[in-house]
Write a protein that holds these residues in place. Sequence first.
Motif, PDB file in Angstrom:
ATOM      1  N   MET A  17      -3.732  18.682  -2.080  1.00 18.32           N
ATOM      2  CA  MET A  17      -3.469  17.245  -2.205  1.00 18.32           C
ATOM      3  C   MET A  17      -2.824  16.957  -3.552  1.00 18.32           C
ATOM      4  O   MET A  17      -3.290  17.404  -4.591  1.00 18.32           O
ATOM      5  N   ASP A  18      -1.729  16.205  -3.543  1.00 18.31           N
ATOM      6  CA  ASP A  18      -1.081  15.755  -4.763  1.00 18.31           C
ATOM      7  C   ASP A  18      -1.663  14.384  -5.108  1.00 18.31           C
ATOM      8  O   ASP A  18      -1.293  13.368  -4.507  1.00 18.31           O
ATOM      9  N   ALA A  19      -2.589  14.349  -6.063  1.00 16.10           N
ATOM     10  CA  ALA A  19      -3.299  13.108  -6.393  1.00 16.10           C
ATOM     11  C   ALA A  19      -2.347  12.013  -6.870  1.00 16.10           C
ATOM     12  O   ALA A  19      -2.512  10.837  -6.528  1.00 16.10           O
ATOM     13  N   VAL A  20      -1.355  12.399  -7.663  1.00 16.82           N
ATOM     14  CA  VAL A  20      -0.406  11.401  -8.177  1.00 16.82           C
ATOM     15  C   VAL A  20       0.377  10.774  -7.027  1.00 16.82           C
ATOM     16  O   VAL A  20       0.538   9.546  -6.969  1.00 16.82           O
ATOM     17  N   ALA A  21       0.857  11.602  -6.109  1.00 17.40           N
ATOM     18  CA  ALA A  21       1.621  11.082  -4.970  1.00 17.40           C
ATOM     19  C   ALA A  21       0.765  10.176  -4.095  1.00 17.40           C
ATOM     20  O   ALA A  21       1.225   9.122  -3.625  1.00 17.40           O
ATOM     21  N   GLU A  22      -0.505  10.578  -3.872  1.00 15.55           N
ATOM     22  CA  GLU A  22      -1.405   9.752  -3.059  1.00 15.55           C
ATOM     23  C   GLU A  22      -1.676   8.411  -3.745  1.00 15.55           C
ATOM     24  O   GLU A  22      -1.725   7.361  -3.089  1.00 15.55           O
ATOM     25  N   PHE A  23      -1.863   8.452  -5.055  1.00 13.77           N
ATOM     26  CA  PHE A  23      -2.119   7.228  -5.824  1.00 13.77           C
ATOM     27  C   PHE A  23      -0.929   6.271  -5.699  1.00 13.77           C
ATOM     28  O   PHE A  23      -1.090   5.080  -5.426  1.00 13.77           O
ATOM     29  N   ARG A  24       0.277   6.816  -5.874  1.00 15.30           N
ATOM     30  CA  ARG A  24       1.474   5.978  -5.792  1.00 15.30           C
ATOM     31  C   ARG A  24       1.680   5.445  -4.376  1.00 15.30           C
ATOM     32  O   ARG A  24       2.089   4.293  -4.187  1.00 15.30           O
ATOM     33  N   SER A  25       1.372   6.274  -3.393  1.00 14.13           N
ATOM     34  CA  SER A  25       1.501   5.844  -2.002  1.00 14.13           C
ATOM     35  C   SER A  25       0.563   4.680  -1.703  1.00 14.13           C
ATOM     36  O   SER A  25       0.949   3.711  -1.040  1.00 14.13           O
ATOM     37  N   PHE A  26      -0.675   4.792  -2.211  1.00 16.78           N
ATOM     38  CA  PHE A  26      -1.629   3.702  -1.994  1.00 16.78           C
ATOM     39  C   PHE A  26      -1.155   2.427  -2.681  1.00 16.78           C
ATOM     40  O   PHE A  26      -1.278   1.328  -2.128  1.00 16.78           O
ATOM     41  N   ASN A  27      -0.617   2.550  -3.900  1.00 10.60           N
ATOM     42  CA  ASN A  27      -0.122   1.374  -4.615  1.00 10.60           C
ATOM     43  C   ASN A  27       0.979   0.671  -3.820  1.00 10.60           C
ATOM     44  O   ASN A  27       1.012  -0.565  -3.742  1.00 10.60           O
ATOM     45  N   ARG A  28       1.893   1.464  -3.243  1.00 15.73           N
ATOM     46  CA  ARG A  28       2.967   0.859  -2.447  1.00 15.73           C
ATOM     47  C   ARG A  28       2.404   0.150  -1.225  1.00 15.73           C
ATOM     48  O   ARG A  28       2.823  -0.959  -0.872  1.00 15.73           O
ATOM     49  N   PHE A  29       1.450   0.806  -0.563  1.00 13.85           N
ATOM     50  CA  PHE A  29       0.810   0.195   0.606  1.00 13.85           C
ATOM     51  C   PHE A  29       0.131  -1.120   0.237  1.00 13.85           C
ATOM     52  O   PHE A  29       0.317  -2.143   0.912  1.00 13.85           O
ATOM     53  N   TYR A  30      -0.644  -1.092  -0.848  1.00 14.94           N
ATOM     54  CA  TYR A  30      -1.429  -2.270  -1.219  1.00 14.94           C
ATOM     55  C   TYR A  30      -0.535  -3.439  -1.643  1.00 14.94           C
ATOM     56  O   TYR A  30      -0.767  -4.578  -1.242  1.00 14.94           O
ATOM     57  N   THR A  31       0.480  -3.142  -2.457  1.00 17.63           N
ATOM     58  CA  THR A  31       1.367  -4.231  -2.894  1.00 17.63           C
ATOM     59  C   THR A  31       2.112  -4.853  -1.719  1.00 17.63           C
ATOM     60  O   THR A  31       2.338  -6.072  -1.696  1.00 17.63           O
ATOM     61  N   ASN A  32       2.458  -4.037  -0.729  1.00 13.88           N
ATOM     62  CA  ASN A  32       3.113  -4.587   0.460  1.00 13.88           C
ATOM     63  C   ASN A  32       2.154  -5.455   1.269  1.00 13.88           C
ATOM     64  O   ASN A  32       2.521  -6.526   1.768  1.00 13.88           O
ATOM     65  N   GLU A  33       0.902  -4.984   1.419  1.00 12.19           N
ATOM     66  CA  GLU A  33      -0.073  -5.692   2.237  1.00 12.19           C
ATOM     67  C   GLU A  33      -0.369  -7.090   1.710  1.00 12.19           C
ATOM     68  O   GLU A  33      -0.518  -8.037   2.478  1.00 12.19           O
ATOM     69  N   ILE A  34      -0.494  -7.234   0.395  1.00  6.93           N
ATOM     70  CA  ILE A  34      -0.886  -8.552  -0.139  1.00  6.93           C
ATOM     71  C   ILE A  34       0.286  -9.307  -0.771  1.00  6.93           C
ATOM     72  O   ILE A  34       0.098 -10.344  -1.402  1.00  6.93           O
ATOM     73  N   GLY A  35       1.497  -8.777  -0.587  1.00  2.00           N
ATOM     74  CA  GLY A  35       2.689  -9.522  -0.994  1.00  2.00           C
ATOM     75  C   GLY A  35       2.908  -9.631  -2.481  1.00  2.00           C
ATOM     76  O   GLY A  35       3.469 -10.639  -2.954  1.00  2.00           O
ATOM     77  N   LEU A  36       2.530  -8.609  -3.240  1.00  2.00           N
ATOM     78  CA  LEU A  36       2.676  -8.694  -4.696  1.00  2.00           C
ATOM     79  C   LEU A  36       4.135  -8.628  -5.133  1.00  2.00           C
ATOM     80  O   LEU A  36       4.461  -9.013  -6.263  1.00  2.00           O
TER      81      LEU A  36
END
Length: 306
Positions: free
Chosen positions: A1-20
């Motif tokens: 698992m690439d922790a940095v890639a997973e972290f960035r992926s989650f950030n993209r998902f979250y910002t899209n979900e709540i419209g940041l």
Amino acid sequence: MDAVAEFRSFNRFYTNEIGLLDKHLLASNFSLAEARVLYELAQGGKQTAAAIGRTLKMDKAHLSRIVARFEARGIVNVSTSPEHGRQRLISLSAAGRAAFSALDKGSQEQIAAMLLPLDDVAQNQLVASMRQIRKLIGRDDADPERVSFRSLRPGDCGWIIHRQTVLYHTEYGWDWTYEGLVADILSRFIANYDPVREDGWVAEYDGDVVGSVFLMQTAVPSVAKLRLLYVEPSARGLGIGRQLVGRCIERARQLGYDRLQLWTNDVLVSARRIYQAAGFELVGEEKHYSFGKDLVGQTWELALKP
């Protein structure tokens, strides 16, 4: 698992979900940064720009421009501190409070809509995961007031077996034979549980299990055992281990036991300090090979009656 890639992926998902990434938050006239400044003023009351900047870790120039825009729109009042003439105090005006109220309501409704498709179990899992994220990346200051203690519930023993095994493997390299020992102890505790002779406690921090201890009877009616004390690393330093041991001792006294015993290993230094502080005395030790390691087992005892 690439922790940095997973972290960035989650950030993209979250910002899209709540419209940041929208220019304005929740179809309002405020950007995300402006909404955060509004929130801090609504929660913290009158304060300096420097205090807001420290809380939000925001660039001073960026914050200064936001405050200037707010002042021009009549959203904030700016006054001179009566104690420090060079300090400017910022507070929400009536218009600012109304703007925050509308924004806060919109945020509540947005999150409620996101949670609506989830049942209670899924919502609890989501909230627990969010708390764990805050703890792991160090954004959640430990507070003893958020610790609570309760009696055992269904599912606790299975969780305790899992967490103790993982914890001692991570910290001391113990193998899965320790899991077998804990599973055996707790399975017999459950099968033969006597509420007038035994008890158990779980410590929680914001609803998450962070520790436990058990009071168990022995073959000698006057002697009880304190067993399986543990505290999660994220919750250490809050006095949880001390309080769990204290509850076990007090309950043993209430049930009329004369002595309370425990068995531990000398590598568990923090636990031994708790036992010593509670008045336990070392009454025996011996070397043994267990859990894939050479260890020194210790028996401690506490007299409960004069």
